[in-house]
Design a protein around this motif. Structure first.
Motif, PDB file in Angstrom:
ATOM      1  N   ARG A 114       0.838  -1.202   0.000  1.00  0.00           N
ATOM      2  CA  ARG A 114       0.000   0.000   0.000  1.00  0.00           C
ATOM      3  C   ARG A 114       0.868   1.246   0.000  1.00  0.00           C
ATOM      4  O   ARG A 114       0.559   2.230  -0.682  1.00  0.00           O
ATOM      5  CB  ARG A 114      -0.919  -0.021   1.226  1.00  0.00           C
ATOM      6  N   SER A 115       1.949   1.236   0.768  1.00  0.00           N
ATOM      7  CA  SER A 115       2.866   2.382   0.790  1.00  0.00           C
ATOM      8  C   SER A 115       3.567   2.554  -0.542  1.00  0.00           C
ATOM      9  O   SER A 115       3.765   3.674  -1.030  1.00  0.00           O
ATOM     10  CB  SER A 115       3.905   2.190   1.901  1.00  0.00           C
ATOM     11  N   LEU A 116       3.952   1.440  -1.152  1.00  0.00           N
ATOM     12  CA  LEU A 116       4.594   1.512  -2.460  1.00  0.00           C
ATOM     13  C   LEU A 116       3.647   2.077  -3.511  1.00  0.00           C
ATOM     14  O   LEU A 116       4.071   2.836  -4.397  1.00  0.00           O
ATOM     15  CB  LEU A 116       5.055   0.106  -2.878  1.00  0.00           C
ATOM     16  N   ALA A 117       2.363   1.745  -3.391  1.00  0.00           N
ATOM     17  CA  ALA A 117       1.372   2.265  -4.354  1.00  0.00           C
ATOM     18  C   ALA A 117       1.251   3.771  -4.258  1.00  0.00           C
ATOM     19  O   ALA A 117       1.097   4.476  -5.272  1.00  0.00           O
ATOM     20  CB  ALA A 117       0.024   1.591  -4.103  1.00  0.00           C
ATOM     21  N   ILE A 118       1.316   4.322  -3.031  1.00  0.00           N
ATOM     22  CA  ILE A 118       1.246   5.773  -2.846  1.00  0.00           C
ATOM     23  C   ILE A 118       2.402   6.448  -3.590  1.00  0.00           C
ATOM     24  O   ILE A 118       2.260   7.517  -4.191  1.00  0.00           O
ATOM     25  CB  ILE A 118       1.306   6.129  -1.360  1.00  0.00           C
ATOM     26  N   LEU A 119       3.569   5.814  -3.540  1.00  0.00           N
ATOM     27  CA  LEU A 119       4.766   6.368  -4.181  1.00  0.00           C
ATOM     28  C   LEU A 119       4.840   6.062  -5.669  1.00  0.00           C
ATOM     29  O   LEU A 119       5.807   6.431  -6.336  1.00  0.00           O
ATOM     30  CB  LEU A 119       6.018   5.820  -3.481  1.00  0.00           C
ATOM     31  N   GLY A 120       3.822   5.393  -6.191  1.00  0.00           N
ATOM     32  CA  GLY A 120       3.795   5.063  -7.614  1.00  0.00           C
ATOM     33  C   GLY A 120       4.669   3.900  -7.971  1.00  0.00           C
ATOM     34  O   GLY A 120       5.034   3.720  -9.151  1.00  0.00           O
ATOM     35  N   ILE A 121       5.019   3.073  -6.966  1.00  0.00           N
ATOM     36  CA  ILE A 121       5.863   1.895  -7.220  1.00  0.00           C
ATOM     37  C   ILE A 121       4.985   0.659  -7.183  1.00  0.00           C
ATOM     38  O   ILE A 121       4.304   0.393  -6.200  1.00  0.00           O
ATOM     39  CB  ILE A 121       6.972   1.770  -6.161  1.00  0.00           C
ATOM     40  N   THR A 122       4.987  -0.097  -8.253  1.00  0.00           N
ATOM     41  CA  THR A 122       4.154  -1.294  -8.296  1.00  0.00           C
ATOM     42  C   THR A 122       5.026  -2.533  -8.545  1.00  0.00           C
ATOM     43  O   THR A 122       6.166  -2.440  -8.950  1.00  0.00           O
ATOM     44  CB  THR A 122       3.114  -1.195  -9.427  1.00  0.00           C
TER      45      THR A 122
END
Length: 238
Positions: free
Chosen positions: A230-238
């Motif tokens: 979820r944190s990675l998604a906020i940063l645009g990292i998938t």
């Protein structure tokens, strides 16, 4: 020391303040980090009600609203002595929260005469009357004064009230969250640039969560801690 966007609560710039200086000397250094202030309305704590600050903001093409308190005794006295009894209430707002009810009123006066402060166009009086919901007959009243370079046609009274109200909310949106949710005051990182780096990281985390629509940062932290993706998604990292 930080500069935050009132609409989103996101910190736009920050700078350290050590024991050899104070926030007043860091004002321009802080805002120099923001590339364009043209047309922006800058609000600041009473400490920054300084003539050199408004000169700086005018040079950047920005507007300003500054609270005047004891650090500017002559200006505060001039504002107090204006004929406020002749001015009608221009804006009124009622709010409830934290077990109390607050009534806020705002008056404005032109300061073409009577106020000696660089660039000031209007004087503002804000009166906050509060009572505890469990003590309906006990009121406390606080009267604050401010000056702004905004002319009457540039900002309506409700907009001036909104600017000042949202400025006060920054304390809860940013500083309180860092102090309480992130327990910043008890951090063991105290040497070198460590404290400043950690403050930047905390501001970045708060800003990222605010941009997702989070209003309760503690709850948002718990939500994202359960799943690192979820944190990675906020940063645009998938």
């Amino acid at each position: 020391m930080a500069a935050a966007d009132q609409d989103s609560g996101v910190v736009l710039a920050s700078t350290g303040v050590d024991t050899k200086t104070n926030e007043i000397t860091r004002f321009g250094i802080l805002l120099d980090q923001i590339s364009d202030l043209t047309g922006v309305v800058v609000t600041a704590d009473a400490l920054h009600c300084q003539r050199e600050h408004v000169t700086y903001l005018a040079g950047r093409g920005a507007h300003w609203i500054l609270t005047a308190k004891g650090n500017q005794p002559a200006l505060h006295q001039q504002l107090t002595n204006l004929p406020w009894h002749q001015a009608p209430v221009a804006d009124r707002d009622t709010a409830r929260g934290h077990g109390r009810r607050e009534i806020r009123t705002l008056k404005t006066l032109s300061v073409s005469i009577g106020i000696a402060f660089t660039g000031a166009a209007q004087a503002i009086q804000i009166r906050r009357r509060r009572r505890r919901l469990n003590q309906p007959r006990r009121f406390t009243t606080e009267t604050l004064y401010a000056v702004t370079d905004l002319l009457a046609h540039q900002a309506k009274p409700w907009q001036l009230a909104d600017y000042t109200r949202r400025h006060w909310s920054i304390e809860n949106q940013t500083h309180w969250v860092r102090d309480v949710t992130y327990d910043e005051d008890r951090s063991q990182i105290r040497t070198g640039t460590g404290p400043q780096v950690m403050a930047i990281l905390r501001n970045a985390a708060i800003g990222a969560l605010r941009l997702t629509g989070a209003t309760n940062i503690a709850a948002a932290n718990r939500h994202h801690a359960r799943n690192p993706n979820r944190s990675l998604a906020i940063l645009g990292i998938t």
